[in-house]
Design a protein around this motif. Structure first.
Motif, short mmCIF file in Angstrom:
data_model
loop_
_atom_site.label_atom_id
_atom_site.label_comp_id
_atom_site.label_asym_id
_atom_site.label_seq_id
_atom_site.Cartn_x
_atom_site.Cartn_y
_atom_site.Cartn_z
N GLN A 1 0.84 -1.19 0.00
CA GLN A 1 0.00 0.00 0.00
C GLN A 1 0.88 1.24 0.00
O GLN A 1 1.57 1.53 0.97
CB GLN A 1 -0.92 0.01 1.22
N PHE B 1 -1.39 -5.89 -5.35
CA PHE B 1 -1.14 -7.31 -5.11
C PHE B 1 0.31 -7.66 -5.43
O PHE B 1 0.85 -7.26 -6.47
CB PHE B 1 -2.09 -8.16 -5.96
N GLN C 1 -11.70 10.18 -4.78
CA GLN C 1 -10.48 9.87 -4.03
C GLN C 1 -10.64 10.26 -2.57
O GLN C 1 -10.11 9.60 -1.68
CB GLN C 1 -9.31 10.60 -4.67
N LEU D 1 1.01 5.52 -0.79
CA LEU D 1 0.12 6.67 -0.67
C LEU D 1 -0.57 6.93 -2.00
O LEU D 1 0.07 7.13 -3.02
CB LEU D 1 0.92 7.89 -0.22
N GLY D 2 -1.90 6.92 -1.96
CA GLY D 2 -2.67 7.24 -3.14
C GLY D 2 -2.70 6.15 -4.20
O GLY D 2 -3.27 6.34 -5.27
N GLN D 3 -2.11 4.99 -3.90
CA GLN D 3 -2.05 3.93 -4.90
C GLN D 3 -2.88 2.71 -4.54
O GLN D 3 -2.85 1.71 -5.22
CB GLN D 3 -0.60 3.49 -5.12
N GLY D 4 -3.61 2.77 -3.48
CA GLY D 4 -4.45 1.63 -3.14
C GLY D 4 -3.64 0.43 -2.73
O GLY D 4 -2.51 0.53 -2.25
N LEU D 5 -4.23 -0.73 -2.92
CA LEU D 5 -3.61 -1.99 -2.49
C LEU D 5 -3.11 -2.73 -3.73
O LEU D 5 -3.89 -3.19 -4.55
CB LEU D 5 -4.63 -2.84 -1.74
N PHE E 1 -12.18 0.81 0.57
CA PHE E 1 -11.72 0.19 -0.67
C PHE E 1 -12.81 -0.71 -1.22
O PHE E 1 -13.34 -1.56 -0.50
CB PHE E 1 -10.48 -0.67 -0.42
N PRO F 1 -6.42 -13.64 -6.87
CA PRO F 1 -6.62 -12.73 -5.74
C PRO F 1 -7.53 -11.55 -6.05
O PRO F 1 -7.76 -11.20 -7.20
CB PRO F 1 -5.21 -12.24 -5.41
N LEU F 2 -8.01 -10.93 -4.99
CA LEU F 2 -8.84 -9.74 -5.09
C LEU F 2 -8.10 -8.62 -5.82
O LEU F 2 -6.90 -8.42 -5.62
CB LEU F 2 -9.22 -9.23 -3.71
N PHE G 1 -8.21 -4.57 -6.01
CA PHE G 1 -8.73 -3.47 -5.21
C PHE G 1 -8.78 -2.17 -5.99
O PHE G 1 -7.93 -1.92 -6.86
CB PHE G 1 -7.85 -3.24 -3.98
N GLY G 2 -9.76 -1.33 -5.65
CA GLY G 2 -9.74 0.06 -6.09
C GLY G 2 -8.70 0.82 -5.32
O GLY G 2 -8.08 0.30 -4.39
N LYS G 3 -8.48 2.10 -5.68
CA LYS G 3 -7.42 2.89 -5.06
C LYS G 3 -7.83 3.53 -3.73
O LYS G 3 -7.00 4.15 -3.08
CB LYS G 3 -6.91 3.95 -6.04
N GLY G 4 -9.08 3.36 -3.34
CA GLY G 4 -9.49 3.82 -2.03
C GLY G 4 -10.12 5.21 -2.05
O GLY G 4 -9.84 6.04 -2.92
#
Lengths: 115, 112
Positions: free
Chosen positions: A37, A45, B9, A39-43, B89, B99-100, B102-105
């Motif tokens: 994770q 994999f 965002q 900053l600003g890049q989400g999760l 998210f 795997p999942l 994800f969006g960026k949140g």
């Protein structure tokens, strides 16, 4: 255990050094995942394990990144010759098995800072 | 490439308001859509999830709306509280043991 445990919680290292990040999944969970994770890049994999094997390593950013899992339990993510762009929170998650009937349980992450 | 696009965002609402977070996907092979909530210093935790055979799911103050034809889904938080301030998210699971994604949140702030 009560949840997914990650250690260390924080790690500061100098550029060029190697680091090892550890994940203890929930007991009995056969699937284990590493995400990054930023900053600003989400999760993002990185890799997942089913048992001790890694069916999907597609997310590892470079050959400096590797991971292993032993005994179907603890996993270690190793970053060699760290770079500043490796600075991020590394999150581990486990689930009873891979697939859509098994929600992910995340640890609190290791915050890596490369100076 | 499998992607989930999340917006906005960041979001600021007054206490009692109804924040709405939207996600869109392209891959029709996704078959499970969870939402995760993350507080500072903690890992994400599953909040609510939906499968594409239903159009809405409610759990307490949290509702997912799902539009299969538009390939969009959204999270609504009713009567939002300052304690709901967190990063949310959306995610989507491809069929098979992959795997999942994800969006960026979305960073939500609920102001008292």
């Amino acid at each position: 255990g009560a949840g997914v445990s990650q250690s260390p919680s924080n790690k500061v290292t100098e550029k060029g050094k190697d680091v090892e990040l550890r994940c203890d999944p929930i007991s009995g969970h056969t699937a284990l995942y590493w995400y990054r994770q930023s900053l600003g890049q989400g999760l993002e994999f990185l890799i997942y394990f089913q048992g001790n094997s890694a069916p999907d390593k597609s997310g590892l950013p470079s050959d400096r990144f590797s991971a292993e899992r032993t005994g179907g339990s603890v996993s270690t993510l190793t970053i060699q010759r760290t770079q500043q762009e490796d600075s991020a929170v590394y999150l581990c998650a486990s689930s009873k098995r891979s697939g859509n009937n098994s929600p992910l349980h995340f640890g609190n992450g290791t915050r890596l800072t490369v100076t | 490439q499998q992607q989930v696009k999340q917006s906005p965002q960041s979001l600021i609402v007054q206490k009692g308001g109804i924040p709405i977070i939207n996600c869109a996907y392209e891959n029709t092979a996704f078959d499970y859509f969870p939402w995760y909530q993350q507080f500072p210093g903690k890992g994400p935790a599953l909040l609510i999830a939906i499968r594409p055979d239903v159009s809405e799911k409610k759990e307490g103050r949290f509702t997912i709306s799902f539009n299969k034809s538009a390939k969009q889904f959204s999270l609504h938080i009713m009567d939002s509280q300052p304690g709901d301030s967190a990063t949310y998210f959306c995610a989507a699971l491809p069929s098979g043991n992959t795997p999942l994604v994800f969006g960026k949140g979305t960073r939500l702030s609920v102001i008292a």
